[in-house]
Design a protein around this motif. Structure first.
Motif, short mmCIF file in Angstrom:
data_model
loop_
_atom_site.label_atom_id
_atom_site.label_comp_id
_atom_site.label_asym_id
_atom_site.label_seq_id
_atom_site.Cartn_x
_atom_site.Cartn_y
_atom_site.Cartn_z
N PHE A 19 0.84 -1.20 0.00
CA PHE A 19 0.00 0.00 0.00
C PHE A 19 0.87 1.25 0.00
O PHE A 19 0.59 2.22 -0.72
CB PHE A 19 -0.94 -0.04 1.22
N ALA A 20 1.94 1.25 0.79
CA ALA A 20 2.85 2.40 0.85
C ALA A 20 3.53 2.62 -0.51
O ALA A 20 3.66 3.76 -0.97
CB ALA A 20 3.89 2.20 1.94
N ARG A 26 1.62 6.73 -6.90
CA ARG A 26 0.57 7.71 -7.27
C ARG A 26 1.07 9.14 -7.08
O ARG A 26 0.78 10.01 -7.90
CB ARG A 26 -0.69 7.47 -6.45
N GLU A 27 1.81 9.39 -6.03
CA GLU A 27 2.36 10.73 -5.81
C GLU A 27 3.31 11.13 -6.93
O GLU A 27 3.26 12.26 -7.42
CB GLU A 27 3.09 10.80 -4.46
N LYS A 28 4.17 10.20 -7.34
CA LYS A 28 5.10 10.48 -8.43
C LYS A 28 4.35 10.77 -9.72
O LYS A 28 4.69 11.69 -10.47
CB LYS A 28 6.05 9.31 -8.66
N MET A 29 3.31 9.98 -10.00
CA MET A 29 2.52 10.19 -11.21
C MET A 29 1.82 11.56 -11.18
O MET A 29 1.77 12.27 -12.18
CB MET A 29 1.48 9.08 -11.38
N MET A 30 1.29 11.93 -10.04
CA MET A 30 0.63 13.23 -9.91
C MET A 30 1.63 14.37 -10.07
O MET A 30 1.33 15.38 -10.71
CB MET A 30 -0.10 13.31 -8.58
#
Length: 100
Positions: A19-20, A26-30
């Motif tokens: 999960f981490a 997701r943070e990198k993609m955003m």
């Protein structure tokens, strides 16, 4: 029930790192998406600034032309109107044959 709980604890313990990792991904993609969007916005702003500069330059040239004392705008407009009247008269069908 203790057997099920004993099985769930290691499964949950293994799910937390996954999960981490998913959250970090997701943070990198955003961040990449935000970076791409901001770069595209900056490029558009630069294009608009360039276009505005060109328009300002053209307006300055037109202002110089209109305010130049050697340039008589009114006389030239009237000359164009006179030329148009002559062209309109030449384009009219002649009525010579109707008088004979």
């Amino acid at each position: 029930m203790h057997g099920t709980m004993a099985l769930m604890i290691p499964i949950l313990a293994l799910m937390i790192p996954f999960f981490a990792i998913w959250i970090k991904h997701r943070e990198k993609m955003m961040d990449r998406q935000i970076g791409t969007t901001s770069q595209a916005t900056a490029e558009k702003a630069a294009q608009y600034a360039s276009h505005v500069k060109e328009l300002e330059d053209r307006v300055r040239v037109l202002e110089r032309i209109v305010t130049d004392r050697g340039y008589d705008v009114v006389t030239q407009i009237e000359a164009l109107r006179d030329q148009r009247r002559v062209e309109d008269r030449l384009a009219e069908p002649t009525s010579i044959s109707s008088h004979n």
